[in-house]
Design a protein around this motif. Structure first.
Motif, PDB file in Angstrom:
ATOM      1  N   LEU A 251      -4.936   1.977  -7.848  1.00  0.00           N
ATOM      2  CA  LEU A 251      -4.950   2.747  -6.602  1.00  0.00           C
ATOM      3  C   LEU A 251      -5.461   4.157  -6.858  1.00  0.00           C
ATOM      4  O   LEU A 251      -6.225   4.709  -6.053  1.00  0.00           O
ATOM      5  N   LYS A 252      -5.070   4.723  -7.994  1.00  0.00           N
ATOM      6  CA  LYS A 252      -5.514   6.074  -8.335  1.00  0.00           C
ATOM      7  C   LYS A 252      -7.030   6.149  -8.432  1.00  0.00           C
ATOM      8  O   LYS A 252      -7.650   7.102  -7.936  1.00  0.00           O
ATOM      9  N   GLU A 253      -7.635   5.148  -9.083  1.00  0.00           N
ATOM     10  CA  GLU A 253      -9.098   5.126  -9.224  1.00  0.00           C
ATOM     11  C   GLU A 253      -9.769   4.915  -7.873  1.00  0.00           C
ATOM     12  O   GLU A 253     -10.787   5.533  -7.562  1.00  0.00           O
ATOM     13  N   SER A 254      -9.189   4.008  -7.051  1.00  0.00           N
ATOM     14  CA  SER A 254      -9.779   3.718  -5.745  1.00  0.00           C
ATOM     15  C   SER A 254      -9.745   4.941  -4.835  1.00  0.00           C
ATOM     16  O   SER A 254     -10.677   5.182  -4.055  1.00  0.00           O
ATOM     17  N   LEU A 255      -8.678   5.742  -4.947  1.00  0.00           N
ATOM     18  CA  LEU A 255      -8.526   6.916  -4.093  1.00  0.00           C
ATOM     19  C   LEU A 255      -9.561   8.006  -4.394  1.00  0.00           C
ATOM     20  O   LEU A 255      -9.728   8.939  -3.613  1.00  0.00           O
ATOM     21  N   LYS A 256     -10.269   7.885  -5.494  1.00  0.00           N
ATOM     22  CA  LYS A 256     -11.324   8.836  -5.809  1.00  0.00           C
ATOM     23  C   LYS A 256     -12.578   8.564  -4.971  1.00  0.00           C
ATOM     24  O   LYS A 256     -13.452   9.420  -4.880  1.00  0.00           O
ATOM     25  N   LYS A 257     -12.638   7.358  -4.388  1.00  0.00           N
ATOM     26  CA  LYS A 257     -13.806   6.985  -3.597  1.00  0.00           C
ATOM     27  C   LYS A 257     -13.686   7.540  -2.179  1.00  0.00           C
ATOM     28  O   LYS A 257     -12.616   7.491  -1.566  1.00  0.00           O
ATOM     29  N   LYS A 258     -14.792   8.039  -1.660  1.00  0.00           N
ATOM     30  CA  LYS A 258     -14.824   8.610  -0.313  1.00  0.00           C
ATOM     31  C   LYS A 258     -14.431   7.565   0.734  1.00  0.00           C
ATOM     32  O   LYS A 258     -13.694   7.873   1.685  1.00  0.00           O
ATOM     33  N   ALA A 259     -14.882   6.330   0.562  1.00  0.00           N
ATOM     34  CA  ALA A 259     -14.593   5.274   1.531  1.00  0.00           C
ATOM     35  C   ALA A 259     -13.095   4.991   1.608  1.00  0.00           C
ATOM     36  O   ALA A 259     -12.544   4.781   2.697  1.00  0.00           O
ATOM     37  N   THR A 260     -12.418   4.997   0.460  1.00  0.00           N
ATOM     38  CA  THR A 260     -10.976   4.739   0.446  1.00  0.00           C
ATOM     39  C   THR A 260     -10.223   5.873   1.128  1.00  0.00           C
ATOM     40  O   THR A 260      -9.277   5.634   1.895  1.00  0.00           O
ATOM     41  N   GLN A 261     -10.611   7.094   0.864  1.00  0.00           N
ATOM     42  CA  GLN A 261      -9.956   8.240   1.495  1.00  0.00           C
ATOM     43  C   GLN A 261     -10.077   8.168   3.013  1.00  0.00           C
ATOM     44  O   GLN A 261      -9.107   8.399   3.750  1.00  0.00           O
ATOM     45  N   LYS A 262     -11.269   7.827   3.491  1.00  0.00           N
ATOM     46  CA  LYS A 262     -11.474   7.708   4.937  1.00  0.00           C
ATOM     47  C   LYS A 262     -10.665   6.552   5.518  1.00  0.00           C
ATOM     48  O   LYS A 262     -10.123   6.651   6.621  1.00  0.00           O
ATOM     49  N   ALA A 263     -10.585   5.463   4.760  1.00  0.00           N
ATOM     50  CA  ALA A 263      -9.832   4.297   5.224  1.00  0.00           C
ATOM     51  C   ALA A 263      -8.371   4.660   5.443  1.00  0.00           C
ATOM     52  O   ALA A 263      -7.755   4.235   6.439  1.00  0.00           O
ATOM     53  N   GLY A 383      -2.073  -1.773  20.791  1.00  0.00           N
ATOM     54  CA  GLY A 383      -1.079  -2.643  20.175  1.00  0.00           C
ATOM     55  C   GLY A 383      -1.639  -3.418  18.991  1.00  0.00           C
ATOM     56  O   GLY A 383      -1.258  -3.182  17.832  1.00  0.00           O
ATOM     57  N   PRO A 384      -2.583  -4.346  19.246  1.00  0.00           N
ATOM     58  CA  PRO A 384      -3.083  -5.189  18.157  1.00  0.00           C
ATOM     59  C   PRO A 384      -4.178  -4.578  17.292  1.00  0.00           C
ATOM     60  O   PRO A 384      -4.279  -4.897  16.106  1.00  0.00           O
ATOM     61  N   ILE A 385      -5.009  -3.703  17.846  1.00  0.00           N
ATOM     62  CA  ILE A 385      -6.228  -3.295  17.142  1.00  0.00           C
ATOM     63  C   ILE A 385      -5.973  -2.423  15.911  1.00  0.00           C
ATOM     64  O   ILE A 385      -6.681  -2.567  14.905  1.00  0.00           O
ATOM     65  N   PRO A 386      -4.998  -1.484  15.911  1.00  0.00           N
ATOM     66  CA  PRO A 386      -4.756  -0.733  14.667  1.00  0.00           C
ATOM     67  C   PRO A 386      -4.459  -1.628  13.473  1.00  0.00           C
ATOM     68  O   PRO A 386      -4.907  -1.335  12.345  1.00  0.00           O
ATOM     69  N   TRP A 387      -3.721  -2.719  13.681  1.00  0.00           N
ATOM     70  CA  TRP A 387      -3.447  -3.652  12.588  1.00  0.00           C
ATOM     71  C   TRP A 387      -4.741  -4.340  12.144  1.00  0.00           C
ATOM     72  O   TRP A 387      -4.978  -4.544  10.953  1.00  0.00           O
ATOM     73  N   MET A 388      -5.580  -4.689  13.105  1.00  0.00           N
ATOM     74  CA  MET A 388      -6.849  -5.342  12.797  1.00  0.00           C
ATOM     75  C   MET A 388      -7.765  -4.417  11.999  1.00  0.00           C
ATOM     76  O   MET A 388      -8.337  -4.805  10.977  1.00  0.00           O
ATOM     77  N   ILE A 389      -7.894  -3.176  12.461  1.00  0.00           N
ATOM     78  CA  ILE A 389      -8.761  -2.225  11.777  1.00  0.00           C
ATOM     79  C   ILE A 389      -8.221  -1.904  10.383  1.00  0.00           C
ATOM     80  O   ILE A 389      -8.987  -1.753   9.427  1.00  0.00           O
ATOM     81  N   SER A 390      -6.898  -1.832  10.261  1.00  0.00           N
ATOM     82  CA  SER A 390      -6.296  -1.578   8.953  1.00  0.00           C
ATOM     83  C   SER A 390      -6.708  -2.641   7.941  1.00  0.00           C
ATOM     84  O   SER A 390      -6.982  -2.337   6.776  1.00  0.00           O
ATOM     85  N   SER A 391      -6.783  -3.888   8.388  1.00  0.00           N
ATOM     86  CA  SER A 391      -7.173  -4.978   7.484  1.00  0.00           C
ATOM     87  C   SER A 391      -8.672  -4.956   7.182  1.00  0.00           C
ATOM     88  O   SER A 391      -9.119  -5.552   6.209  1.00  0.00           O
ATOM     89  N   GLU A 392      -9.443  -4.232   8.013  1.00  0.00           N
ATOM     90  CA  GLU A 392     -10.896  -4.216   7.854  1.00  0.00           C
ATOM     91  C   GLU A 392     -11.408  -3.034   7.030  1.00  0.00           C
ATOM     92  O   GLU A 392     -12.432  -3.148   6.356  1.00  0.00           O
ATOM     93  N   VAL A 393     -10.719  -1.884   7.079  1.00  0.00           N
ATOM     94  CA  VAL A 393     -11.291  -0.678   6.460  1.00  0.00           C
ATOM     95  C   VAL A 393     -10.906  -0.493   4.995  1.00  0.00           C
ATOM     96  O   VAL A 393     -11.616   0.202   4.256  1.00  0.00           O
ATOM     97  N   PHE A 394      -9.792  -1.098   4.560  1.00  0.00           N
ATOM     98  CA  PHE A 394      -9.392  -0.909   3.167  1.00  0.00           C
ATOM     99  C   PHE A 394     -10.219  -1.788   2.239  1.00  0.00           C
ATOM    100  O   PHE A 394     -10.468  -2.958   2.540  1.00  0.00           O
ATOM    101  N   PRO A 395     -10.640  -1.252   1.082  1.00  0.00           N
ATOM    102  CA  PRO A 395     -11.373  -2.077   0.107  1.00  0.00           C
ATOM    103  C   PRO A 395     -10.455  -3.164  -0.442  1.00  0.00           C
ATOM    104  O   PRO A 395      -9.242  -2.988  -0.532  1.00  0.00           O
ATOM    105  N   SER A 396     -11.042  -4.288  -0.821  1.00  0.00           N
ATOM    106  CA  SER A 396     -10.257  -5.457  -1.211  1.00  0.00           C
ATOM    107  C   SER A 396      -9.354  -5.201  -2.408  1.00  0.00           C
ATOM    108  O   SER A 396      -8.282  -5.778  -2.523  1.00  0.00           O
ATOM    109  N   GLU A 397      -9.781  -4.286  -3.311  1.00  0.00           N
ATOM    110  CA  GLU A 397      -9.010  -4.093  -4.540  1.00  0.00           C
ATOM    111  C   GLU A 397      -7.648  -3.445  -4.295  1.00  0.00           C
ATOM    112  O   GLU A 397      -6.746  -3.534  -5.128  1.00  0.00           O
TER     113      GLU A 397
END
Length: 483
Positions: A251-263, A383-397
């Motif tokens: 998680l520490k390494e992933s958080l260095k990525k701009k995409a993860t921070q935005k997610a 209601g439903p969409i924040p959960w959906m977007i949460s599953s879409e924006v985080f990198p798989s790792e």
């Protein structure tokens, strides 16, 4: 429909296989697991139509502050379980993890049914909150792993849909059944879930991760039909699992990525605005709000609200891939703000004695209309969409850990809102409380417009590239985030 062929080495008979499976077993499996969502919904809706301060539960004397704790301890149970349930699902399997929640549901409801003091109710609500919160993580995980990609979105929406069905069941029982019957029915629903879900398979993804290819093969055959090309899907799943293993970083390494921070900003922001809009205060204390408003109806307004919530959630599941996530979020939060300000104005006119009783009676329709609109538009978008977007924006790792963190934050904010909603109305007034909800919804609308990207029609890889700064062609509203 594509056809594959396999030649038997023994008799040289050509056997034809379908490359798309029979959808019916998948719908049945998804609906059966989401019966647990109905059980979770009854837990959430239990306090919405009953007045525990009147001694209706075993003649117990319960104060208003204790009622606040009874309502909010469910959300604390959800906070407690979000991280453990992910590890538990990986340890014992998705199916067994959810079946084991029947034990917590049962103990929790029995404590409430036979409560001789308020502490037993507290513990019962906390345990049922743990079980209900577990389903928020485990049920969507199960449906996503058993579904073909063509219907994954539809099956994934069943959790939220049947959760609202459970809330509606609680609303109806709260009106037409005595408290003991109400609790006994709630106790029985998880048992029905267990009986139905027991006959469904473990997900093929979990079986393969545990090295049990034969169980994965049986599960795919049961979920897709006997004429389906099982081997082709097994090969695809193996490639996917190996790819995920190769991408594992800390998680520490992933958080260095701009995409993860935005997610994290996007996901956590949506969770905060979702709960700070006041939705759980509305669901938990619907009847209280109507009593405060002096609304007098020949029918139960909470039942009407519950029916509209179910319908709106169903509609949302059918249009989210047509209109996109962003436009539905903006429309939803904007209308939530209008509904909140309408409720605030009503309580100002009533509580500040600006209008007399006769004048107030003329606009007595406003509370139920405002709450119905609020819950309908919430169910369509926020209601439903924040959960959906949460599953879409985080990198798989880091998706498992990050999604659990987002879920924990969601339940914690829900606890704060449900615990302190009524004390806040006493301290500053019901009208000011709803004006605060209005400002939060307006802020949430601006957050979506400027920060949240449109993820409709984009692959997970495209979403990560866009969050990383690449320009990706999008549908709907242009993303202005992080330019």
């Amino acid at each position: 429909m594509g056809i594959g062929k396999e030649v038997s080495s023994n008799n040289l008979v050509v056997e034809e296989f379908r490359t798309t499976g029979n959808k019916t077993p998948q719908y049945i499996a998804a609906l059966s697991v989401c019966l647990g969502s109905v059980a979770a919904g009854t837990v959430l809706g239990w306090t919405s139509n009953i007045d525990l301060t009147k001694g209706i539960l075993n003649n117990l004397e319960i104060t208003t502050d204790q009622v606040n704790w009874i309502g909010s301890l469910v959300t604390l149970g959800g906070v407690f379980v979000c991280f453990p349930i992910g590890y538990f699902c990986d340890f014992v399997g998705r199916k067994l993890a959810m079946l084991s929640m029947i034990i917590l549901f049962s103990i929790g409801w029995l404590l409430i049914i036979f409560a001789s003091n308020v502490t037993m109710i507290y513990l019962g609500r906390f345990l049922t909150g743990i079980a209900g919160g577990a389903f928020c993580i485990a049920a969507p995980m199960y449906t996503s792993e058993i579904a073909e990609k063509e219907i994954r979105g539809t099956l994934g929406s069943y959790f939220q849909l049947l959760l609202t069905v459970g809330i509606l069941v609680a609303n109806v029982l709260g009106v037409y059944a005595n408290i003991k019957t109400f609790c006994i029915v709630c106790f029985c629903i998880p048992l029905v879930f267990g009986i139905v879900f027991l006959f469904q398979p473990e997900t093929p993804v979990y079986s393969l991760k545990k090295g049990n290819e034969e169980d994965a093969r049986k599960a795919i055959r049961k979920l897709r039909g006997s004429g389906y090309d099982v081997d082709a899907e097994l090969r695809e799943l193996k490639v996917q699992i190996e790819a995920e293993k190769s991408l594992q970083i800390s998680l520490k390494e992933s958080l260095k990525k701009k995409a993860t921070q935005k997610a994290f900003v996007i996901s956590f922001g949506l969770m905060i605005f979702q709960q700070m809009s006041g939705i759980n205060a509305v669901i938990f204390f619907t009847s209280t709000i109507f009593r405060q408003a002096g609304a007098n109806f020949s029918f139960s307004p909470t039942i009407i609200v519950g029916i509209m919530q179910v319908i709106a959630t169903f509609v949302s599941s059918t249009i989210v891939d047509k209109f996109g996530r962003k436009i539905l979020l903006i429309a939803s939060d904007s209308m939530m703000a209008l509904s909140s300000v309408a409720l605030g104005i009503y309580f100002t006119l009533q509580d500040r004695k600006i209008l007399n009783e006769e004048q107030i009676s003329v606009i007595s329709f406003l509370p139920i209309l405002s709450l119905c609109v609020f819950i309908v538009v919430f169910s369509l978008g926020y209601g439903p969409i924040p959960w959906m977007i949460s599953s879409e924006v985080f990198p798989s790792e880091i998706k498992s850990v990050a999604s659990s963190a987002a879920g924990t934050l969601n339940w914690f904010i829900a606890f704060i809102v449900t615990k302190y909603y009524q004390p806040l109305t006493v301290l500053i007034g019901t009208d000011i409380t709803f004006y605060i909800f209005t400002l939060i919804s307006i802020s949430g609308t601006l957050f979506v417009y400027f920060i949240v990207p449109e993820t409709k029609g984009k692959s997970l890889d495209e979403i990560q590239r866009e969050l990383g700064g690449e320009k990706i062609e999008s549908e709907g509203i242009d993303n202005k985030a992080f330019s």
